[in-house]
Design a protein around this motif. Sequence first.
Motif, short mmCIF file in Angstrom:
data_model
loop_
_atom_site.label_atom_id
_atom_site.label_comp_id
_atom_site.label_asym_id
_atom_site.label_seq_id
_atom_site.Cartn_x
_atom_site.Cartn_y
_atom_site.Cartn_z
N ILE A 186 -22.86 -43.52 20.79
CA ILE A 186 -24.18 -43.40 21.44
C ILE A 186 -24.46 -44.60 22.35
O ILE A 186 -24.99 -44.45 23.46
CB ILE A 186 -25.29 -43.26 20.38
N HIS A 187 -24.07 -45.80 21.88
CA HIS A 187 -24.40 -47.03 22.63
C HIS A 187 -23.20 -47.57 23.42
O HIS A 187 -23.20 -48.73 23.83
CB HIS A 187 -24.89 -48.10 21.66
N ARG A 188 -22.19 -46.73 23.64
CA ARG A 188 -20.94 -47.20 24.24
C ARG A 188 -21.11 -47.77 25.65
O ARG A 188 -20.33 -48.63 26.08
CB ARG A 188 -19.91 -46.06 24.27
N ASN A 189 -22.10 -47.28 26.40
CA ASN A 189 -22.27 -47.71 27.79
C ASN A 189 -23.33 -48.78 27.98
O ASN A 189 -23.64 -49.17 29.10
CB ASN A 189 -22.61 -46.50 28.68
N GLU A 190 -23.91 -49.24 26.86
CA GLU A 190 -24.95 -50.25 26.96
C GLU A 190 -24.34 -51.65 27.12
O GLU A 190 -23.35 -51.97 26.49
CB GLU A 190 -25.86 -50.22 25.72
N GLU A 191 -24.94 -52.45 27.99
CA GLU A 191 -24.48 -53.82 28.21
C GLU A 191 -25.02 -54.72 27.10
O GLU A 191 -26.21 -54.74 26.83
CB GLU A 191 -24.98 -54.33 29.56
N GLU A 192 -24.09 -55.44 26.45
CA GLU A 192 -24.50 -56.36 25.40
C GLU A 192 -24.87 -57.71 26.01
O GLU A 192 -24.27 -58.15 27.01
CB GLU A 192 -23.37 -56.56 24.38
N GLU A 193 -25.85 -58.36 25.43
CA GLU A 193 -26.29 -59.67 25.91
C GLU A 193 -26.41 -60.64 24.74
O GLU A 193 -26.72 -60.24 23.61
CB GLU A 193 -27.65 -59.56 26.63
N ILE A 194 -26.15 -61.90 25.01
CA ILE A 194 -26.30 -62.95 24.00
C ILE A 194 -27.14 -64.07 24.59
O ILE A 194 -26.83 -64.59 25.67
CB ILE A 194 -24.93 -63.50 23.56
N ASP A 195 -28.21 -64.41 23.90
CA ASP A 195 -29.08 -65.51 24.31
C ASP A 195 -28.75 -66.72 23.46
O ASP A 195 -29.11 -66.77 22.28
CB ASP A 195 -30.55 -65.11 24.12
#
Length: 349
Positions: A186-195
């Motif tokens: 479901i979340h395969r195309n979401e860009e991951e971010e790290i703060d």
Amino acid sequence: MSNELLFFGGFLLFIVLMLAIDLGLFSKSNKAVSFKQAAIMSAIWVSFALGFYVVLRVWGHELHDIQDFAKLTEITKKHLHNIRLIPEDFVASLELYKRNLALEYITGYVVEYALSVDNIFVMVLIFSSFGVPAQYYHKVLVWGIIGAIVLRFLFIFLGAALISQFGWILYLFGFFLVYTGIMMFIHRNEEEEIDPQNHTVVKFASKYFSVYPTFVGGKFFHKEAGKKYVTPLFLVLLVIEFTDLIFAVDSIPAIFAVTKDPYIVFFSNIFAILGLRSMFFLLVNIIHKFHYLKTGLSFLLVFIGAKMLLHHWLDNWGFTTSHSLIVIVSILAISVVASLIFPKKETHS
């Protein structure tokens, strides 16, 4: 001393020796690992992993000191090996056992190695988010892997103890893997971010340690004016360890779907982890090209979870470890080939 301890001790001694050589050859120079070096390192670790397959194929019975049919039957039942022994032929039965044991190991290795690729996506993100210079990647990954080995050891043998006492945990693992696979799809195309400033691990470490504001070469610790500090590189190491802990929650149950022998789970897991950092340097600049890999990994997790949930029926239908390996390799091959044939379209702002 039992054969299990000798076998396991020899394996750990080999791993410690190889990591010591690795740290001595590469980490002290603080130079970025080249593609050529990464290719050589990857070839070496894959060769060791395949060599260990041969060791199990020839001497696998020595792991649990199987010398007669009674012992073979006991171990086969204890670890739920999917083989049919031949009561009147111990030699043939032992051969079946060793072949299956080696196959379980290599299947678990492929599963863990494949799932490690998803870990690489996150590692790339961590290093770029924290602004880590490329020449320090290798040092962080090696020490991260040492920590990961300790954590995996605890997870695997604790998991094996729980499975032996509570068989229903396998179904819990199965449901968890199916759920994880579906969510990954479901979340395969979401860009991951790290703060970096607001990461949970960074906040926790900053609460208990004095953190130096800048990198100090390749040092994890720094002393200035009599005060000891941890450097941002040490925080990156903690984040890497925390990330591996999260990934272990997926990958270790996945290998228990292949084999219930904790030693085989550990061997396959550790060889895959040791090959991870060299694979990182091979893929760091091209990982984005395999855009269907997350889709493939999601299907892989669902398949493994379903196999756990349906293992009794699959065993009765004659579904063996060989069939599992074929399905797993097919899923991975299709996702890689599809990524190359149908490249991701570049978006222009």
